[in-house]
Design a protein around this motif. Structure first.
Motif, PDB file in Angstrom:
ATOM      1  N   ARG A  83      36.268  47.590  46.288  1.00 22.48           N
ATOM      2  CA  ARG A  83      35.756  46.394  46.965  1.00 22.48           C
ATOM      3  C   ARG A  83      36.691  45.955  48.083  1.00 22.48           C
ATOM      4  N   LYS A  84      37.989  46.044  47.812  1.00 22.03           N
ATOM      5  CA  LYS A  84      38.971  45.679  48.833  1.00 22.03           C
ATOM      6  C   LYS A  84      38.857  46.608  50.040  1.00 22.03           C
ATOM      7  N   GLU A  85      38.673  47.877  49.762  1.00 22.60           N
ATOM      8  CA  GLU A  85      38.522  48.870  50.843  1.00 22.60           C
ATOM      9  C   GLU A  85      37.258  48.604  51.651  1.00 22.60           C
ATOM     10  N   LEU A  86      36.169  48.250  50.979  1.00 26.96           N
ATOM     11  CA  LEU A  86      34.894  47.977  51.679  1.00 26.96           C
ATOM     12  C   LEU A  86      34.959  46.660  52.460  1.00 26.96           C
ATOM     13  N   ALA A  87      35.788  45.733  52.039  1.00 30.36           N
ATOM     14  CA  ALA A  87      35.877  44.443  52.713  1.00 30.36           C
ATOM     15  C   ALA A  87      36.684  44.509  54.003  1.00 30.36           C
TER      16      ALA A  87
END
Length: 93
Positions: A83-87
């Motif tokens: 999720r952090k990578e996608l954000a």
């Protein structure tokens, strides 16, 4: 085991005969104190084996739970990282 065999052998014969039989679950048994001692050893061994099986099953179930919780924590960390990578904002060209 040697002590049990010696106890049964020492308490058998006419001098160690029970004055009256003993009743277990409606069955009357006659014999010597050595025979009664042997029955006690047998029942104790069966009880110990049952307790070992019960504790082994409990331990196995407990270990499965520990492994499942560990895998869940690992999966949650992976999901948080994804999720952090996608954000992250997309780089501009």
């Amino acid at each position: 085991m040697t002590v049990g065999v010696a106890g049964v052998a020492a308490n058998s014969g006419d001098t160690h005969a029970l004055p009256s039989g003993f009743t277990v679950f409606g069955h009357t048994y006659h014999g010597s104190t050595g025979l009664l001692f042997a029955y006690g050893i047998l029942i104790g061994a069966v009880g110990a084996a049952g307790l070992i099986l019960l504790l082994a099953g409990t331990w196995t179930t407990s270990r499965r739970g520990v492994v499942a919780r560990r895998e869940l924590r690992h999966s949650r960390r992976e999901m948080a990282a994804a999720r952090k990578e996608l954000a992250k904002p997309l780089p501009t060209a």
